[in-house]
Design a protein around this motif. Sequence first.
Motif, PDB file in Angstrom:
ATOM      1  N   TYR A  95     -60.735 -37.994 -38.213  1.00  0.00           N
ATOM      2  CA  TYR A  95     -60.561 -37.682 -36.911  1.00  0.00           C
ATOM      3  C   TYR A  95     -59.450 -36.874 -36.524  1.00  0.00           C
ATOM      4  CZ  TYR A  95     -63.951 -41.827 -36.343  1.00  0.00           C
ATOM      5  OH  TYR A  95     -64.970 -42.368 -36.573  1.00  0.00           O
ATOM      6  N   ALA A  96     -58.707 -36.505 -37.510  1.00  0.00           N
ATOM      7  CA  ALA A  96     -57.669 -35.527 -37.159  1.00  0.00           C
ATOM      8  C   ALA A  96     -58.103 -34.124 -37.309  1.00  0.00           C
ATOM      9  CB  ALA A  96     -56.461 -35.560 -38.850  1.00  0.00           C
ATOM     10  N   ALA A  97     -59.308 -34.069 -37.605  1.00  0.00           N
ATOM     11  CA  ALA A  97     -59.959 -32.624 -37.632  1.00  0.00           C
ATOM     12  C   ALA A  97     -60.186 -32.146 -36.113  1.00  0.00           C
ATOM     13  CB  ALA A  97     -61.415 -32.617 -38.229  1.00  0.00           C
ATOM     14  N   PHE A  98     -60.432 -33.077 -35.297  1.00  0.00           N
ATOM     15  CA  PHE A  98     -60.431 -32.597 -33.850  1.00  0.00           C
ATOM     16  C   PHE A  98     -58.971 -32.394 -33.313  1.00  0.00           C
ATOM     17  CE2 PHE A  98     -64.003 -35.854 -33.968  1.00  0.00           C
ATOM     18  CZ  PHE A  98     -64.991 -34.758 -33.753  1.00  0.00           C
ATOM     19  N   ALA A  99     -58.038 -32.900 -33.684  1.00  0.00           N
ATOM     20  CA  ALA A  99     -56.471 -32.644 -33.162  1.00  0.00           C
ATOM     21  C   ALA A  99     -56.229 -31.198 -33.969  1.00  0.00           C
ATOM     22  CB  ALA A  99     -55.394 -33.519 -33.679  1.00  0.00           C
ATOM     23  N   MET A 100     -56.807 -30.902 -34.912  1.00  0.00           N
ATOM     24  CA  MET A 100     -56.609 -29.537 -35.752  1.00  0.00           C
ATOM     25  C   MET A 100     -57.300 -28.509 -34.899  1.00  0.00           C
ATOM     26  SD  MET A 100     -57.655 -28.566 -39.477  1.00  0.00           S
ATOM     27  CE  MET A 100     -58.038 -26.918 -40.067  1.00  0.00           C
ATOM     28  N   VAL A 101     -58.443 -28.555 -34.448  1.00  0.00           N
ATOM     29  CA  VAL A 101     -59.257 -27.984 -33.872  1.00  0.00           C
ATOM     30  C   VAL A 101     -59.080 -27.543 -32.405  1.00  0.00           C
ATOM     31  CG1 VAL A 101     -61.752 -27.435 -32.712  1.00  0.00           C
ATOM     32  CG2 VAL A 101     -61.576 -28.200 -35.383  1.00  0.00           C
ATOM     33  N   ILE A 102     -58.489 -28.580 -31.793  1.00  0.00           N
ATOM     34  CA  ILE A 102     -57.878 -28.525 -30.345  1.00  0.00           C
ATOM     35  C   ILE A 102     -56.673 -27.524 -30.331  1.00  0.00           C
ATOM     36  CG2 ILE A 102     -57.052 -29.931 -28.412  1.00  0.00           C
ATOM     37  CD1 ILE A 102     -59.020 -32.175 -29.017  1.00  0.00           C
ATOM     38  N   GLY A 103     -55.863 -27.931 -31.392  1.00  0.00           N
ATOM     39  CA  GLY A 103     -54.576 -27.436 -31.424  1.00  0.00           C
ATOM     40  C   GLY A 103     -54.816 -25.597 -31.587  1.00  0.00           C
ATOM     41  N   LEU A 104     -55.625 -25.505 -32.582  1.00  0.00           N
ATOM     42  CA  LEU A 104     -55.975 -23.943 -32.989  1.00  0.00           C
ATOM     43  C   LEU A 104     -56.553 -23.274 -31.527  1.00  0.00           C
ATOM     44  CD1 LEU A 104     -57.506 -24.463 -36.573  1.00  0.00           C
ATOM     45  CD2 LEU A 104     -55.636 -22.885 -35.790  1.00  0.00           C
ATOM     46  N   ILE A 105     -57.591 -23.965 -30.900  1.00  0.00           N
ATOM     47  CA  ILE A 105     -58.139 -23.476 -29.554  1.00  0.00           C
ATOM     48  C   ILE A 105     -56.992 -22.940 -28.602  1.00  0.00           C
ATOM     49  CG2 ILE A 105     -59.577 -23.907 -27.702  1.00  0.00           C
ATOM     50  CD1 ILE A 105     -61.444 -25.318 -29.499  1.00  0.00           C
ATOM     51  N   GLY A 106     -56.005 -24.019 -28.602  1.00  0.00           N
ATOM     52  CA  GLY A 106     -54.866 -23.896 -27.762  1.00  0.00           C
ATOM     53  C   GLY A 106     -54.058 -22.610 -28.168  1.00  0.00           C
ATOM     54  N   LEU A 107     -53.668 -22.520 -29.225  1.00  0.00           N
ATOM     55  CA  LEU A 107     -52.861 -21.342 -29.848  1.00  0.00           C
ATOM     56  C   LEU A 107     -53.690 -19.942 -29.728  1.00  0.00           C
ATOM     57  CD1 LEU A 107     -51.514 -22.992 -33.153  1.00  0.00           C
ATOM     58  CD2 LEU A 107     -50.280 -22.716 -31.071  1.00  0.00           C
ATOM     59  N   LEU A 108     -54.916 -20.250 -30.025  1.00  0.00           N
ATOM     60  CA  LEU A 108     -55.652 -18.766 -29.783  1.00  0.00           C
ATOM     61  C   LEU A 108     -55.697 -18.565 -28.490  1.00  0.00           C
ATOM     62  CD1 LEU A 108     -57.350 -16.716 -31.178  1.00  0.00           C
ATOM     63  CD2 LEU A 108     -59.427 -18.250 -30.856  1.00  0.00           C
ATOM     64  N   GLY A 109     -56.036 -19.646 -27.601  1.00  0.00           N
ATOM     65  CA  GLY A 109     -55.928 -19.303 -25.906  1.00  0.00           C
ATOM     66  C   GLY A 109     -54.463 -18.662 -25.616  1.00  0.00           C
ATOM     67  N   ARG A 110     -53.537 -19.173 -25.970  1.00  0.00           N
ATOM     68  CA  ARG A 110     -52.254 -18.748 -25.863  1.00  0.00           C
ATOM     69  C   ARG A 110     -52.089 -17.175 -25.930  1.00  0.00           C
ATOM     70  NH1 ARG A 110     -48.335 -18.472 -29.673  1.00  0.00           N
ATOM     71  NH2 ARG A 110     -46.277 -18.357 -29.174  1.00  0.00           N
ATOM     72  N   ARG A 111     -52.393 -16.853 -27.198  1.00  0.00           N
ATOM     73  CA  ARG A 111     -52.428 -15.428 -27.365  1.00  0.00           C
ATOM     74  C   ARG A 111     -53.255 -14.596 -26.548  1.00  0.00           C
ATOM     75  NH1 ARG A 111     -49.477 -13.896 -31.458  1.00  0.00           N
ATOM     76  NH2 ARG A 111     -48.747 -15.516 -33.190  1.00  0.00           N
ATOM     77  N   ILE A 112     -54.241 -14.991 -26.298  1.00  0.00           N
ATOM     78  CA  ILE A 112     -55.167 -14.133 -25.279  1.00  0.00           C
ATOM     79  C   ILE A 112     -54.918 -13.917 -23.802  1.00  0.00           C
ATOM     80  CG2 ILE A 112     -57.563 -14.027 -24.367  1.00  0.00           C
ATOM     81  CD1 ILE A 112     -58.594 -15.254 -26.955  1.00  0.00           C
ATOM     82  N   THR A 113     -54.323 -15.305 -23.499  1.00  0.00           N
ATOM     83  CA  THR A 113     -53.742 -15.535 -21.951  1.00  0.00           C
ATOM     84  C   THR A 113     -52.629 -15.131 -21.533  1.00  0.00           C
ATOM     85  OG1 THR A 113     -53.435 -18.009 -21.936  1.00  0.00           O
ATOM     86  CG2 THR A 113     -55.779 -16.993 -21.748  1.00  0.00           C
ATOM     87  N   VAL A 114     -51.588 -15.387 -22.469  1.00  0.00           N
ATOM     88  CA  VAL A 114     -50.074 -15.048 -22.138  1.00  0.00           C
ATOM     89  C   VAL A 114     -49.935 -13.597 -22.517  1.00  0.00           C
ATOM     90  CG1 VAL A 114     -47.637 -15.699 -22.565  1.00  0.00           C
ATOM     91  CG2 VAL A 114     -49.644 -17.436 -22.597  1.00  0.00           C
ATOM     92  N   GLU A 115     -49.457 -12.798 -21.425  1.00  0.00           N
ATOM     93  CA  GLU A 115     -49.418 -11.318 -21.430  1.00  0.00           C
ATOM     94  C   GLU A 115     -48.416 -10.951 -22.586  1.00  0.00           C
ATOM     95  OE1 GLU A 115     -48.508  -7.503 -18.753  1.00  0.00           O
ATOM     96  OE2 GLU A 115     -48.472  -9.419 -17.885  1.00  0.00           O
ATOM     97  N   ARG A 116     -47.127 -11.436 -22.671  1.00  0.00           N
ATOM     98  CA  ARG A 116     -45.833 -11.103 -23.362  1.00  0.00           C
ATOM     99  C   ARG A 116     -46.347 -11.558 -24.906  1.00  0.00           C
ATOM    100  NH1 ARG A 116     -42.436 -15.257 -24.879  1.00  0.00           N
ATOM    101  NH2 ARG A 116     -42.750 -17.324 -23.984  1.00  0.00           N
ATOM    102  N   ILE A 117     -47.057 -12.667 -25.193  1.00  0.00           N
ATOM    103  CA  ILE A 117     -47.640 -12.904 -26.471  1.00  0.00           C
ATOM    104  C   ILE A 117     -48.589 -12.247 -26.728  1.00  0.00           C
ATOM    105  CG2 ILE A 117     -48.589 -14.890 -27.931  1.00  0.00           C
ATOM    106  CD1 ILE A 117     -45.776 -15.230 -26.917  1.00  0.00           C
ATOM    107  N   ARG A 118     -49.669 -11.690 -25.902  1.00  0.00           N
ATOM    108  CA  ARG A 118     -50.726 -10.664 -26.213  1.00  0.00           C
ATOM    109  C   ARG A 118     -50.118  -9.166 -26.749  1.00  0.00           C
ATOM    110  NH1 ARG A 118     -53.188 -11.247 -21.959  1.00  0.00           N
ATOM    111  NH2 ARG A 118     -52.575  -9.344 -20.972  1.00  0.00           N
ATOM    112  N   TYR A 119     -49.087  -8.806 -26.245  1.00  0.00           N
ATOM    113  CA  TYR A 119     -48.448  -7.739 -26.385  1.00  0.00           C
ATOM    114  C   TYR A 119     -47.776  -7.546 -27.758  1.00  0.00           C
ATOM    115  CZ  TYR A 119     -45.275  -3.650 -25.840  1.00  0.00           C
ATOM    116  OH  TYR A 119     -44.621  -2.379 -25.980  1.00  0.00           O
ATOM    117  N   ILE A 120     -47.250  -8.739 -28.396  1.00  0.00           N
ATOM    118  CA  ILE A 120     -46.689  -8.469 -29.748  1.00  0.00           C
ATOM    119  C   ILE A 120     -47.815  -9.008 -30.668  1.00  0.00           C
ATOM    120  CG2 ILE A 120     -44.397  -8.892 -28.665  1.00  0.00           C
ATOM    121  CD1 ILE A 120     -44.841 -11.815 -29.675  1.00  0.00           C
ATOM    122  N   SER A 121     -49.049  -9.573 -30.237  1.00  0.00           N
ATOM    123  CA  SER A 121     -49.678  -9.942 -31.312  1.00  0.00           C
ATOM    124  C   SER A 121     -50.755  -8.908 -31.851  1.00  0.00           C
ATOM    125  CB  SER A 121     -50.885 -10.813 -30.515  1.00  0.00           C
ATOM    126  OG  SER A 121     -50.334 -12.077 -30.036  1.00  0.00           O
ATOM    127  N   ALA A 122     -50.884  -9.016 -33.195  1.00  0.00           N
ATOM    128  CA  ALA A 122     -51.363  -7.866 -34.051  1.00  0.00           C
ATOM    129  C   ALA A 122     -52.931  -8.437 -34.231  1.00  0.00           C
ATOM    130  CB  ALA A 122     -50.715  -7.691 -35.566  1.00  0.00           C
TER     131      ALA A 122
END
Length: 240
Positions: A95-122
């Motif tokens: 069941y830890a796989a769900f925590a892993m996937v949720i965490g990844l979705i959150g980190l990916l969403g952060r790179r897309i939605t947070v402007e300063r993070i999106r600016y420095i993301s390659a």
Amino acid sequence: MIFVVGMARKIYQYWITPAPLKIPTAPTPLTQTGVVMRMAREVVLFESLFKSNKWTWLFGWLFHVGLLLVLIRHARYFWPGNLPEVFLLVQPFKYAAFAMVIGLIGLLGRRITVERIRYISAPSDYLMLILILVIGVSGVVMTFTSNHTDVIMVKGFASGLLTFDWANLPTEVHFLVHIFLAFLLLALFPISKLLHVPGIFFSPTRNQVDDARKKRHISPWALKQEQDHEVKLEQTLGKD
């Protein structure tokens, strides 16, 4: 082999890289025991990230803890012969796989939605997150849906990797996608930003004792240069 050789090479490179200055970040530990405790809090609890940004800490910690538990559960596939009873205790880790996937979705969403993070993301930052996310989702599909795969064949293949005794793989598409991307991730690991896994232990801002006022800090290469200089100076004075 790419993963093992690549990681060994990078760790050796980190090991021999000189750190000529005392640069631990505050609050700085004054003893080696303090350094060990600080490093443990950083590795287990992500202490500095928690102080920096609570949402990033939450998603990052969920992903890393989930990944660790999933990897522990995957160890059963590489265990030769019959499994010890201790592996029965790690079955709920699936069941830890769900925590892993949720965490990844959150980190990916952060790179897309947070402007300063999106600016420095390659592009590689997005691709690495998507790669691990697809691996996690394909694993969830195999574990929690009717699209199961033959775990006996998987165990035969995985344990055969360690003994160079090649065995056939299951042919389900979702499993082949899962294992191919996992192998791709291993090959990319030694040349990616994922090297923060071993790199944190070699970070001078984390692994140094703040004792610059008590004793002189000098790197081995600088000490050798100083000793060579002293020998040459003595030889010159002796000639004079």
